[in-house]
Design an enzyme around this catalytic site. Structure first.
Site, PDB file in Angstrom:
ATOM      1  CD  GLU A 172      -3.066  -0.933   2.208  1.00  0.00           C
ATOM      2  OE1 GLU A 172      -3.012   0.028   2.987  1.00  0.00           O
ATOM      3  OE2 GLU A 172      -3.995  -1.735   2.201  1.00  0.00           O
ATOM      4  CD  GLU A 360      -3.669  -5.991   4.033  1.00  0.00           C
ATOM      5  OE1 GLU A 360      -4.452  -5.154   4.524  1.00  0.00           O
ATOM      6  OE2 GLU A 360      -2.429  -5.866   4.056  1.00  0.00           O
TER       7      GLU A 360
HETATM    8  C1  GBH Z   1      -4.598  -2.271   5.560  1.00  0.00           C
HETATM    9  O1  GBH Z   1      -4.771  -1.008   4.988  1.00  0.00           O
HETATM   10  C2  GBH Z   1      -3.195  -2.485   6.039  1.00  0.00           C
HETATM   11  O2  GBH Z   1      -2.409  -3.050   5.015  1.00  0.00           O
HETATM   12  C3  GBH Z   1      -3.120  -3.358   7.270  1.00  0.00           C
HETATM   13  O3  GBH Z   1      -1.855  -3.285   7.818  1.00  0.00           O
HETATM   14  C4  GBH Z   1      -4.191  -2.935   8.254  1.00  0.00           C
HETATM   15  O4  GBH Z   1      -4.124  -3.628   9.470  1.00  0.00           O
HETATM   16  C5  GBH Z   1      -5.528  -3.152   7.617  1.00  0.00           C
HETATM   17  O5  GBH Z   1      -5.611  -2.389   6.468  1.00  0.00           O
HETATM   18  C6  GBH Z   1      -6.719  -2.733   8.467  1.00  0.00           C
HETATM   19  O6  GBH Z   1      -6.738  -1.357   8.661  1.00  0.00           O
HETATM   20  O7  GBH Z   1      -7.628   7.771   7.311  1.00  0.00           O
HETATM   21  O8  GBH Z   1      -9.705   8.230   6.155  1.00  0.00           O
HETATM   22  O9  GBH Z   1      -7.593   8.557   5.009  1.00  0.00           O
HETATM   23  C7  GBH Z   1      -6.142  -0.713   4.787  1.00  0.00           C
HETATM   24  C8  GBH Z   1      -6.445   0.296   3.787  1.00  0.00           C
HETATM   25  C9  GBH Z   1      -6.649   2.532   3.241  1.00  0.00           C
HETATM   26  C10 GBH Z   1      -7.155   1.900   5.460  1.00  0.00           C
HETATM   27  C11 GBH Z   1      -6.533   3.959   3.693  1.00  0.00           C
HETATM   28  C12 GBH Z   1      -7.029   3.297   5.935  1.00  0.00           C
HETATM   29  C13 GBH Z   1      -7.155   5.560   5.295  1.00  0.00           C
HETATM   30  C14 GBH Z   1      -8.468   6.161   5.466  1.00  0.00           C
HETATM   31  N1  GBH Z   1      -6.317   1.631   4.306  1.00  0.00           N
HETATM   32  N2  GBH Z   1      -7.339   4.192   4.856  1.00  0.00           N
HETATM   33  S1  GBH Z   1      -8.336   7.812   6.033  1.00  0.00           S
END
Ligand code: GBH
Length: 454
Positions: A172, A360
């Site tokens: 990511e 994921e």
């Molecule tokens: C994943 O990212 C990670 O790879 C993993 O490590 C983690 O534990 C899992 O998700 C669960 O969270 O703050 O409103 O801008 C998840 C995808 C995309 C989630 C961006 C957080 C940010 C939203 N991520 N998002 S915001």
């Protein structure tokens, strides 16, 4: 099989991979043991107010000492594929400089245990735990980190080529760059200009390229490599040609800076027009590395944005989720199962990927009461089932979706949400370190055994 050959009742293809996933900083603990260097999350979590109740990754699930019992539990549930990451600061405590043999030894023991339990590793080289020493020298804003990563990738792939055949370069890119250096919600918590943030992901793209190069050079016969991207996913409000075209146009725009750039072998014109003077500095040769061919694309998909045809000549209209729209406890995790179908379908159609994996997918909740010794997480079972149906639908439509990894095997350190937010299908008692499979683990186990959506 021909498109349309699968119905919901038919099994997943025989070679479809079902896995579970986790990441080093989120489960290992032993943050300062056997020579491991400090990571940006070790540092960031100690800054007051950054992480829920000041939780640190110091102990997490203590997987560092308990991996053998964890793999025994995985095997007993029938989980045969596990996506993990390697902690860069265990291998090079300062990011570059001296190698820590004890770090390599740990993963040799871990892979040996996986082999003993019949579990195939899928290894991510970088899942956010940057060595703090590199951050002190600029972190992702600096090409020093790119050079250090190239060396780290060479070392790790060379060391484990005999045990690992599936490699993922980075997890990511847009999360650890934008959230780490733009909004500051994730480590290292910096708030830099758009220009600097754009430069951080250019450096991350270069590291992706170095990861591919390292696997080609040192991975040995049969090794495969790809990126894991958190692509932005659009879902057409109605499945009509007009809304589907609008959703595709949004997908192209929103994924321009990572997937679009890798695919085109350059930053695309519409992306450069959008960022203007904030475009990243590119050196000769950068894109030859960035666009090296890969074997698959990994997508982390948890949610999606509804899009419909635009009005007055606009290419699309993206809709906000109403406040009452269902979600998990993470505010961003709106329940949009169709995101698995459209995310994989658009990736295939737009970029021509021939092998896609959901690396994921899962959901996090804060309160999961125990009833008679069991976490009855019917909410997670339903999430899993509804998303698997959309994965199944994608395969039936001819999308080359080859596997699915559930996030996460066990409740773990959920970054800025600490231990409060639980994504596991196995419950972890963080006081006693006792592991207990939840109802969803039993459900997933049955799905894998029968290869059907039950
Ligand atoms: C994943 O990212 C990670 O790879 C993993 O490590 C983690 O534990 C899992 O998700 C669960 O969270 O703050 O409103 O801008 C998840 C995808 C995309 C989630 C961006 C957080 C940010 C939203 N991520 N998002 S915001």
């Amino acid at each position: 099989h021909a498109p349309g050959a699968l119905s919901y009742e038919s099994p997943f293809p025989p070679d479809f991979v079902f896995g579970v996933a986790a990441a080093s900083a989120q489960i290992e603990g032993a943050a300062f043991e056997d020579g491991k260097g400090e990571s940006v999350w070790d540092r960031f979590s100690r800054i007051p107010g950054k992480v829920h109740e000041g939780h640190t990754p110091d102990v997490a699930c203590d997987h560092y000492h308990r991996f053998d019992e964890d793999f025994a539990l995985m095997a007993s549930l029938g989980f045969k594929t596990y996506r993990l990451s390697i902690a860069w600061p265990r291998i090079y405590p300062n990011g570059d400089g001296a190698l820590n043999q004890k770090g390599l030894d740990f993963y040799h023991r871990l892979f040996a245990s996986m082999k003993k339990h019949g579990i195939e590793p899928w290894v991510t080289l970088f899942h956010w735990d940057l060595p703090q020493s590199l951050e002190d020298r600029g972190g992702w804003t600096s090409r020093v980190t790119v050079d250090a990563f190239a060396r780290y990738a060479d070392t790790v792939v060379k060391a484990f080529a005999g045990q690992v055949k599936h490699w993922i370069t980075l997890n990511e890119i847009l999360c650890f760059t934008l959230l780490g250096y733009g909004t500051g919600g994730k480590a290292p918590g910096r708030k830099e200009s758009d220009k600097v943030v754009n430069q951080t992901y250019h450096h991350a793209l270069l590291c992706h390229g170095h990861g591919v190069r390292a696997v080609r050079k040192f991975g040995g016969a049969g090794a495969v490599v790809g990126l894991t991207d958190n692509c932005a996913v659009s879902v057409p409000v109605t499945e009509t040609p007009a809304d589907i075209a609008a959703a595709r146009a949004w997908f192209v725009d929103r994924n321009a800076q990572v997937l679009g750039a890798i695919h085109a072998g350059k930053y695309t014109a519409n992306f450069l027009a959008r960022v203007g003077a904030d475009a990243p500095d590119v050196q000769p040769g950068d894109f030859a590395l960035i666009s090296l061919p890969t074997d698959f694309l990994g997508l982390n998909i948890y949610s999606g944005t509804y899009v419909r045809a635009g009005k007055n000549g606009a290419a699309y209209e993206a809709l906000p989720h109403p406040v009452n729209y269902p979600r998990a406890d993470s505010p961003w995790l709106r329940l949009v199962p169709q995101s698995l179908y459209w995310g994989t379908r658009f990736s295939h159609e737009v970029y021509g990927h021939q092998a896609l994996y959901i690396t994921e997918n899962g959901c996090g909740y804060d309160e999961e009461p125990v009833v008679n010794g069991e976490v009855l997480d019917l909410h997670r079972r339903d999430y899993l089932r509804s998303h698997l149906r959309e994965a199944h639908r994608a395969i039936a439509a001819g999308v080359p979706l080859k596997g699915y990894f559930l996030w996460s095997f066990i409740d773990n350190y959920e970054w800025e949400d600490g231990y409060q937010r639980r994504f596991g299908i196995v419950h972890c008692d963080f006081k006693t370190q006792v592991r207990t499979p939840k109802l969803s683990a039993r459900y997933y186990s049955d799905v894998i055994r029968t290869r059907r959506i039950l």
